[in-house]
Design a protein around this motif. Structure first.
Motif, PDB file in Angstrom:
ATOM      1  N   GLY A  49      45.084  38.417  49.562  1.00  0.00           N
ATOM      2  CA  GLY A  49      46.054  38.888  49.000  1.00  0.00           C
ATOM      3  C   GLY A  49      45.258  40.887  49.253  1.00  0.00           C
ATOM      4  N   PRO A  50      46.197  41.678  49.175  1.00  0.00           N
ATOM      5  CA  PRO A  50      45.267  43.041  49.744  1.00  0.00           C
ATOM      6  C   PRO A  50      44.401  43.535  48.817  1.00  0.00           C
ATOM      7  CG  PRO A  50      47.782  43.235  47.486  1.00  0.00           C
ATOM      8  CD  PRO A  50      47.442  41.792  48.311  1.00  0.00           C
ATOM      9  N   ASN A  51      44.229  42.905  48.186  1.00  0.00           N
ATOM     10  CA  ASN A  51      42.367  43.496  47.972  1.00  0.00           C
ATOM     11  C   ASN A  51      41.574  41.842  48.315  1.00  0.00           C
ATOM     12  OD1 ASN A  51      43.109  45.837  46.818  1.00  0.00           O
ATOM     13  ND2 ASN A  51      44.803  44.705  45.546  1.00  0.00           N
ATOM     14  N   GLY A  52      41.946  41.143  48.564  1.00  0.00           N
ATOM     15  CA  GLY A  52      41.020  39.917  48.788  1.00  0.00           C
ATOM     16  C   GLY A  52      40.215  39.662  49.435  1.00  0.00           C
ATOM     17  N   LYS A  53      38.846  38.461  49.319  1.00  0.00           N
ATOM     18  CA  LYS A  53      38.094  38.136  50.399  1.00  0.00           C
ATOM     19  C   LYS A  53      38.440  38.057  51.923  1.00  0.00           C
ATOM     20  CE  LYS A  53      34.463  35.117  50.754  1.00  0.00           C
ATOM     21  NZ  LYS A  53      33.724  33.801  50.537  1.00  0.00           N
ATOM     22  N   ASN A  54      39.713  37.426  51.849  1.00  0.00           N
ATOM     23  CA  ASN A  54      40.443  37.803  53.615  1.00  0.00           C
ATOM     24  C   ASN A  54      40.561  38.856  54.053  1.00  0.00           C
ATOM     25  OD1 ASN A  54      39.892  34.825  53.568  1.00  0.00           O
ATOM     26  ND2 ASN A  54      42.227  34.211  53.418  1.00  0.00           N
ATOM     27  N   GLY A  55      40.506  40.430  53.092  1.00  0.00           N
ATOM     28  CA  GLY A  55      41.111  40.785  54.021  1.00  0.00           C
ATOM     29  C   GLY A  55      40.024  42.016  54.475  1.00  0.00           C
ATOM     30  N   HIS A  56      38.401  41.669  53.853  1.00  0.00           N
ATOM     31  CA  HIS A  56      37.413  42.625  54.505  1.00  0.00           C
ATOM     32  C   HIS A  56      36.330  42.021  53.953  1.00  0.00           C
ATOM     33  CE1 HIS A  56      34.605  45.708  54.281  1.00  0.00           C
ATOM     34  NE2 HIS A  56      36.197  47.001  54.633  1.00  0.00           N
ATOM     35  N   PRO A  57      35.248  41.938  55.070  1.00  0.00           N
ATOM     36  CA  PRO A  57      34.638  41.096  55.027  1.00  0.00           C
ATOM     37  C   PRO A  57      33.416  41.513  53.798  1.00  0.00           C
ATOM     38  CG  PRO A  57      34.137  42.382  56.494  1.00  0.00           C
ATOM     39  CD  PRO A  57      35.310  42.902  56.400  1.00  0.00           C
ATOM     40  N   THR A  58      33.472  42.839  52.766  1.00  0.00           N
ATOM     41  CA  THR A  58      32.239  43.578  52.171  1.00  0.00           C
ATOM     42  C   THR A  58      32.931  43.888  50.858  1.00  0.00           C
ATOM     43  OG1 THR A  58      32.185  45.101  53.118  1.00  0.00           O
ATOM     44  CG2 THR A  58      30.160  43.807  54.000  1.00  0.00           C
ATOM     45  N   ASP A  59      34.193  44.771  51.168  1.00  0.00           N
ATOM     46  CA  ASP A  59      34.715  45.290  50.527  1.00  0.00           C
ATOM     47  C   ASP A  59      35.799  44.297  49.464  1.00  0.00           C
ATOM     48  OD1 ASP A  59      33.377  46.957  51.446  1.00  0.00           O
ATOM     49  OD2 ASP A  59      35.051  48.050  51.932  1.00  0.00           O
ATOM     50  N   TYR A  60      34.895  43.314  48.365  1.00  0.00           N
ATOM     51  CA  TYR A  60      35.958  42.906  47.622  1.00  0.00           C
ATOM     52  C   TYR A  60      35.200  42.300  46.709  1.00  0.00           C
ATOM     53  CZ  TYR A  60      32.946  38.451  49.058  1.00  0.00           C
ATOM     54  OH  TYR A  60      32.917  37.124  49.447  1.00  0.00           O
ATOM     55  N   SER A  61      36.086  42.127  45.183  1.00  0.00           N
ATOM     56  CA  SER A  61      35.469  42.059  43.940  1.00  0.00           C
ATOM     57  C   SER A  61      35.102  40.004  43.933  1.00  0.00           C
ATOM     58  CB  SER A  61      36.446  42.013  42.507  1.00  0.00           C
ATOM     59  OG  SER A  61      36.114  41.282  42.115  1.00  0.00           O
ATOM     60  N   LYS A  62      33.650  40.580  44.086  1.00  0.00           N
ATOM     61  CA  LYS A  62      33.563  38.354  44.144  1.00  0.00           C
ATOM     62  C   LYS A  62      33.432  38.259  42.449  1.00  0.00           C
ATOM     63  CE  LYS A  62      29.161  38.928  47.373  1.00  0.00           C
ATOM     64  NZ  LYS A  62      29.619  39.802  47.213  1.00  0.00           N
ATOM     65  N   THR A  63      34.214  38.639  41.557  1.00  0.00           N
ATOM     66  CA  THR A  63      34.519  38.527  40.104  1.00  0.00           C
ATOM     67  C   THR A  63      35.818  38.317  39.885  1.00  0.00           C
ATOM     68  OG1 THR A  63      34.699  39.850  38.783  1.00  0.00           O
ATOM     69  CG2 THR A  63      32.066  39.864  39.393  1.00  0.00           C
ATOM     70  N   GLY A  64      37.158  38.886  40.857  1.00  0.00           N
ATOM     71  CA  GLY A  64      38.005  38.934  40.270  1.00  0.00           C
ATOM     72  C   GLY A  64      38.594  40.028  39.589  1.00  0.00           C
ATOM     73  N   TYR A  65      37.426  40.975  39.317  1.00  0.00           N
ATOM     74  CA  TYR A  65      38.177  41.992  37.763  1.00  0.00           C
ATOM     75  C   TYR A  65      37.594  43.700  39.037  1.00  0.00           C
ATOM     76  CZ  TYR A  65      38.491  37.931  35.420  1.00  0.00           C
ATOM     77  OH  TYR A  65      38.920  36.741  34.307  1.00  0.00           O
ATOM     78  N   LEU A  66      37.754  44.715  38.558  1.00  0.00           N
ATOM     79  CA  LEU A  66      37.135  45.810  38.995  1.00  0.00           C
ATOM     80  C   LEU A  66      37.028  46.495  37.151  1.00  0.00           C
ATOM     81  CD1 LEU A  66      39.264  47.291  41.869  1.00  0.00           C
ATOM     82  CD2 LEU A  66      36.358  46.268  41.898  1.00  0.00           C
ATOM     83  N   VAL A  67      35.929  47.694  37.120  1.00  0.00           N
ATOM     84  CA  VAL A  67      36.058  48.175  36.207  1.00  0.00           C
ATOM     85  C   VAL A  67      36.992  49.465  36.305  1.00  0.00           C
ATOM     86  CG1 VAL A  67      34.392  50.097  35.468  1.00  0.00           C
ATOM     87  CG2 VAL A  67      33.346  47.793  36.245  1.00  0.00           C
ATOM     88  N   ARG A  68      37.889  49.678  35.414  1.00  0.00           N
ATOM     89  CA  ARG A  68      39.033  50.673  35.557  1.00  0.00           C
ATOM     90  C   ARG A  68      38.459  52.164  34.199  1.00  0.00           C
ATOM     91  NH1 ARG A  68      45.238  50.151  35.070  1.00  0.00           N
ATOM     92  NH2 ARG A  68      44.920  48.465  36.291  1.00  0.00           N
ATOM     93  N   LYS A  69      37.224  51.579  33.152  1.00  0.00           N
ATOM     94  CA  LYS A  69      36.870  53.359  32.388  1.00  0.00           C
ATOM     95  C   LYS A  69      35.798  54.308  33.569  1.00  0.00           C
ATOM     96  CE  LYS A  69      34.057  52.889  28.891  1.00  0.00           C
ATOM     97  NZ  LYS A  69      32.985  52.617  26.953  1.00  0.00           N
ATOM     98  N   ASN A  70      36.664  55.036  32.529  1.00  0.00           N
ATOM     99  CA  ASN A  70      36.834  56.730  33.559  1.00  0.00           C
ATOM    100  C   ASN A  70      36.921  56.375  34.733  1.00  0.00           C
ATOM    101  OD1 ASN A  70      35.540  58.985  33.656  1.00  0.00           O
ATOM    102  ND2 ASN A  70      33.589  58.576  33.545  1.00  0.00           N
ATOM    103  N   LEU A  71      37.720  56.015  34.902  1.00  0.00           N
ATOM    104  CA  LEU A  71      38.326  56.109  36.589  1.00  0.00           C
ATOM    105  C   LEU A  71      39.309  57.113  36.820  1.00  0.00           C
ATOM    106  CD1 LEU A  71      39.388  52.980  38.688  1.00  0.00           C
ATOM    107  CD2 LEU A  71      40.052  55.377  39.468  1.00  0.00           C
TER     108      LEU A  71
END
Length: 601
Positions: A418-440
């Motif tokens: 996917g556009p935010n997945g592991k294949n799209g960037h060697p380092t900038d991807y979530s290893k848990t499949g979630y991101l923090v949204r609080k206070n974003l």
């Protein structure tokens, strides 16, 4: 420490910023450093109002900007609530156990003692300021001294929560020609440190105003300056920690001694819980703070407004200058131009309640199979029927997001291709499949393809919801069954939009006093205060870190399609007994020959 004063002084008092050009303080990296020997210049500084204000602003500048959790502080990424995806940052080494006294990561010892020394010097030299006396009288000098005293106490507290027992320097200044022998001071037992800091906070609180003031008038421009509520809030947290298992009768630390003195209390004292309860209630009884409620009554808007409505009455202690825009971009998905790497763990996702107010283990509405079509997206049932704080705090697969460089809302995906997945960037991807949204701050747009816009707002360091939970926890330990326990726990749950215990719509049974209520308070604290730098300290003071640290989990980001929805190990956050506190660096140990090292280091 060297202080240089220019002839032209800044006209405004810039709070929480490092003063350059007017008063510049450098070389204060260690508490053993000697006082300035440029005494004539110092005397001149403390005879003028502007230069004295600028010196005080420098004392404020040591308040840490804990928004930089990806690289500057480990309180999220070295707990069980967040995984920081990038191995280039020190939190990765910390999680792998790669720290020693010779290589202390996130070492704040020297910097905070520099702040302490700066505050002490201000306290000892501001009296007799001719210009302030002529313009404002002794009252303003007393207020400035109280501000510096509060800051000094706060810096001691920060040292204590990271290192345990500390060196109490007091008001004494070392002579410019002091010998190395004159500068040898041992650490004090933790309870002595607590007593000293509490006394300092009480003294400051007795002078500080309820609201930030300018010329005896409440002034919005002065928000961020020390107040009585700030001093009492720090006292509340300190006494809560001091009453907890790590510090109150902790026989596991029986060997932590210095010349026969126990550094950690070996006997449980229930009165410590009473002191903690009384301290929290003192903040509440000021009557000037309220849980933030959006006028619409929408719980999601209320939860967001805590952080995005500046200077609201829930915020007690904030840092005006911060890098929350950096936090925003590190939490944003790549599709929005973000760095896509401050990842909530599955453990934290599982901690959120269902909309019926029950945990996922208790609720009949929880499922880990199947999907439901919602807003045109297929949503995994794990994420359905959750409480408002879950949707406010977590970006999960197929959650709708708009912000950063995304001009329109769209579903965010974390699967492999996917556009935010592991294949799209060697380092900038979530290893848990979630991101923090609080206070974003979704209006921040400083990432890839961004226009440089920052959604600025204060960084909340202490807020009323914490004080309510401090009070409930301490009271449950000291006086189980007291009606205030459920009352203040319910106030937090009511604002969050979930059923309360024993009252309101669809009430849940009131937990039994003692252990059952303790469990509910801890659950609530984990959810309400998530991603606010509490969990690291809570799991240590409760002595549950060995049970909850280790492997952290997430969805399977190495898979596409429905294969993504499987719990897998996402990383390892190691914990060993030495990790209750950070080590004092070997450099400091070599200089301070009377210092005793923390256990295990």
């Amino acid at each position: 420490m060297h202080i240089q004063v220019k002839k032209e002084f800044m006209k405004s008092f810039i709070l929480l910023s490092i003063i350059t050009g007017a008063v510049f303080v450098s070389g204060c990296k260690d508490y053993l450093d000697q006082v300035p020997d440029d005494r004539i210049t110092i005397e001149e500084v403390f005879q003028k109002k502007a230069s004295s204000q600028q010196y005080l602003a420098n004392v404020y500048s040591y308040v840490p900007d804990i928004s930089r959790q990806w690289e500057g502080f480990p309180w999220l990424g070295n707990s069980d609530e967040v995984d920081i995806t990038w191995s280039k940052y020190s939190v990765y080494a910390l999680n792998m156990g790669n720290m020693s006294a010779g290589n202390v990561l996130f070492d704040t010892w020297g910097n905070l003692y520099a702040g302490i020394r700066s505050a002490t010097y201000f306290i000892n030299h501001i009296d007799g300021n001719k210009e302030i006396l002529a313009l404002n009288g002794q009252e303003l000098i007393d207020q400035y001294k109280a501000e510096a005293r509060f800051l000094r106490a706060y810096y001691y507290f920060l040292l204590m929560q990271q290192y345990g027992p500390v060196v109490l320097v007091g008001d004494k200044e070392l002579a410019a020609d002091a010998t190395a022998a004159d500068m040898q001071i041992p650490r004090s037992p933790f309870d002595e440190c607590v007593s000293y800091v509490v006394a300092e906070l009480d003294q400051a609180a007795g002078v500080l105003p309820l609201r930030p003031m300018n010329n005896n008038q409440v002034s919005d421009a002065e928000y961020g300056r020390a107040t009585k509520g700030m001093a009492l809030a720090v006292k509340s947290r300190l006494l809560l920690y001091a009453a907890s298992d790590l510090y109150n009768g902790n026989t596991d630390m029986a060997g932590f001694t210095d010349k026969g003195r126990q550094m950690i209390s070996q006997t449980k004292d229930a009165e410590k819980w009473k002191k903690a309860a009384d301290a929290a209630k003192a903040v509440i009884d000021l009557g000037i703070y309220n849980l933030y409620q959006d006028p619409s009554g929408d719980p999601v808007k209320s939860l967001q407004g805590i952080f995005f409505q500046p200077w609201n009455n829930e915020q007690i202690f904030v840092r005006k200058s911060n890098d929350l825009a950096g936090w925003d971009v590190h939490c944003m998905p790549r599709r929005a131009g973000g760095w896509n790497g401050i990842a909530a763990t599955q453990e934290q996702v599982d901690a959120y309640f269902m909309k019926d107010g029950l945990t996922i283990q208790e609720s009949p509405n929880y499922r880990e199979t199947g999907f439901k079509d919602t807003l045109g997206q297929s949503i995994y049932n794990m994420y359905m029927n959750r409480e408002p704080r879950f949707y406010t705090n977590i970006t999960y697969n197929n959650a709708i997001f708009q912000g950063g460089s995304m001009q329109a809302s769209a579903a965010i995906t974390f699967y492999l291709s996917g556009p935010n997945g592991k294949n799209g960037h060697p380092t900038d991807y979530s290893k848990t499949g979630y991101l923090v949204r609080k206070n974003l701050g979704s209006q921040t747009n400083i990432g890839s393809g961004g226009n440089g816009q920052r959604q600025n707002r204060p960084l909340a360091l202490f807020r009323l919801a914490e004080i309510y939970l401090n009070y409930a926890e301490a009271l449950n330990e000291y006086e189980p069954g007291n009606a205030d326990i459920a009352k203040y726990l319910n106030l937090v749950r009511k604002r969050a939009g979930i059923p309360q215990y024993g009252e309101g719509e669809n009430p849940l049974p009131v937990p039994a006093p003692g252990a059952a209520m303790r469990n509910r308070i801890r659950q609530e604290r984990r959810v309400e205060l998530a991603f606010e730098s509490h969990r690291w300290f809570d799991i240590r003071r409760w002595k549950i870190a060995p049970q909850v640290m280790g492997d952290v989990h997430g969805m399977n980001v190495n898979k596409d399609g429905n294969d993504f929805y499987a719990r897998v190990v996402a990383g390892s956050h190691l914990f060993r007994p030495a990790n209750y506190w950070f080590p004092i660096s070997q450099y400091e140990m070599d200089r301070g020959r009377m210092l005793v090292q923390n256990p295990g280091w």
